[in-house]
Design an enzyme around this catalytic site. Structure first.
Site, PDB file in Angstrom:
ATOM      1  N   LYS A  62       0.841  -1.202   0.000  1.00  0.00           N
ATOM      2  CA  LYS A  62       0.000   0.000   0.000  1.00  0.00           C
ATOM      3  C   LYS A  62       0.875   1.251   0.000  1.00  0.00           C
ATOM      4  O   LYS A  62       0.618   2.208  -0.726  1.00  0.00           O
ATOM      5  CB  LYS A  62      -0.913   0.015   1.233  1.00  0.00           C
ATOM      6  CG  LYS A  62      -2.080  -0.959   1.126  1.00  0.00           C
ATOM      7  CD  LYS A  62      -2.775  -1.180   2.457  1.00  0.00           C
ATOM      8  CE  LYS A  62      -3.771  -2.320   2.337  1.00  0.00           C
ATOM      9  NZ  LYS A  62      -4.312  -2.790   3.600  1.00  0.00           N
ATOM     10  N   GLN A 106      -4.939  -1.927   9.834  1.00  0.00           N
ATOM     11  CA  GLN A 106      -4.888  -3.227   9.164  1.00  0.00           C
ATOM     12  C   GLN A 106      -5.575  -4.294  10.011  1.00  0.00           C
ATOM     13  O   GLN A 106      -5.309  -4.436  11.205  1.00  0.00           O
ATOM     14  CB  GLN A 106      -3.420  -3.612   8.890  1.00  0.00           C
ATOM     15  CG  GLN A 106      -3.214  -4.889   8.109  1.00  0.00           C
ATOM     16  CD  GLN A 106      -3.681  -4.806   6.652  1.00  0.00           C
ATOM     17  OE1 GLN A 106      -3.740  -3.730   6.075  1.00  0.00           O
ATOM     18  NE2 GLN A 106      -4.014  -5.937   6.074  1.00  0.00           N
ATOM     19  N   ASP A 129     -11.493   2.738   4.574  1.00  0.00           N
ATOM     20  CA  ASP A 129     -11.882   1.328   4.403  1.00  0.00           C
ATOM     21  C   ASP A 129     -13.385   1.148   4.218  1.00  0.00           C
ATOM     22  O   ASP A 129     -13.825   0.059   3.845  1.00  0.00           O
ATOM     23  CB  ASP A 129     -11.492   0.539   5.664  1.00  0.00           C
ATOM     24  CG  ASP A 129     -10.164  -0.172   5.519  1.00  0.00           C
ATOM     25  OD1 ASP A 129      -9.858  -0.642   4.412  1.00  0.00           O
ATOM     26  OD2 ASP A 129      -9.447  -0.258   6.539  1.00  0.00           O
TER      27      ASP A 129
END
Ligand code: GUN
Length: 297
Positions: A62, A106, A129
């Site tokens: 990422k 994460q 997200d």
């Protein structure tokens, strides 16, 4: 016709890398325009807790991709034994930074840590997200909300290949809050007739055989066999399970390829779209914040 010039529509295979490259090029251009107009790069804040090697690889990918596209990366790590309070504190520190437009913690967190308060600690306008219930609720209400990266990436793939959704029978296998459920809502928004199946579905094959668009997101390698697929269907494989033989999807690829009109491979299908979509969402959140736009509109 596809909006994506570089993909070949005739192979019967969905080339996620080609579509992701195309998305990344447009994200890079948008990030440059943002920087020129706003005097700073869009910023992505990430937190990795613990030492899970797969998570560490994803986070590195990422950051590499964001730096290539002109998105600033602000990364924090916490050790395996971090407390719930540590995780919440660092999450809030990222949220409070003015140079951070999107925050990603994460998942999964190490055992013993509760993800729910962490998800709620990222406010909807920085929830890159799309995990916050407000964003999921906005999508369920037909409003503008951040959709989580994998489902949004699947929608981009379907559009890139010109898959007709209005009136189509779409069957989603899996109802997770981060993939199956938001995907079902996005398909419904596009006027597909949506069936959501899951582990307790009595006759899974009867449901999947109805699908014009079949989306497997169960995390069960080889679950979808050729006899479960309607001839000519479009099959999207979101499952990625690490096995001794490598990464495996939910779809029995070689056999299903003979029946389906279009199928996405693992790897090289949905996977590359997730990061491209995350970066696109980061730049969208940066613009929304700069222009004072709220989510849920
Ligand atoms: N772990 C695996 N995929 C994801 C994702 O899309 N977002 C977050 N936060 N964690 C993940």
């Amino acid at each position: 016709m596809s909006a994506f010039d570089e993909i070949d529509l005739e192979t019967g295979l969905i080339d996620g890398r080609a579509v992701a490259d195309s998305v990344q090029r447009s994200v890079g251009a948008e990030a440059a325009r943002f920087a020129a107009e706003q005097g700073r790069q869009p910023g992505l804040g990430t937190l990795l807790v613990g030492e899970d090697p797969a998570s560490a690889i994803y986070i590195r990918m990422k950051h590499r991709a964001s730096e290539q596209l002109g998105i600033a990366s602000i990364h924090r790590t916490l050790p395996e034994g971090a407390s719930q309070e540590d995780v919440l504190r660092v999450t809030r520190e990222l949220v409070d930074r003015d140079d951070v437009d999107g925050v990603l913690v994460q998942m999964p967190l190490p055992a013993g840590l509760d993800p729910e308060p962490v998800i709620l600690a990222v406010p909807p306008e920085k929830d890159v997200d799309g995990f916050h219930p407000f964003n999921l609720g906005a999508i369920a209400s037909g409003l503008h909300g951040v959709a989580s990266c994998t489902p949004a990436g699947v929608m981009t793939l379907l559009d890139a290949y010109g898959v007709e959704l209005a009136g189509a029978e779409a069957v989603v296998v899996g109802r997770s809050r981060t993939v199956g459920m938001p995907l079902a809502l996005l398909l419904l928004q596009r006027n597909a007739t949506v069936t959501v199946t899951h582990l307790l579905t009595r006759d899974l094959a009867a449901a999947t055989r109805r699908a014009d668009v079949l989306i497997a997101a169960a995390g069960s390698p080889g679950l979808i066999t050729a006899d479960m697929v309607k001839p000519g269907a479009v099959v999207i494989d979101i499952g990625t399970t690490r096995t001794e033989a490598g990464l495996r999807g939910d779809v029995d690829f070689d056999a299903v390829r003979e029946v389906a009109s279009l199928v996405s491979p693992v790897p090289g299908g949905v996977g590359p779209m997730t990061i491209a979509t995350l970066l696109r969402s980061t730049v969208e959140l940066a613009w929304a914040r700069a222009e004072g736009v709220t989510t849920g509109r």
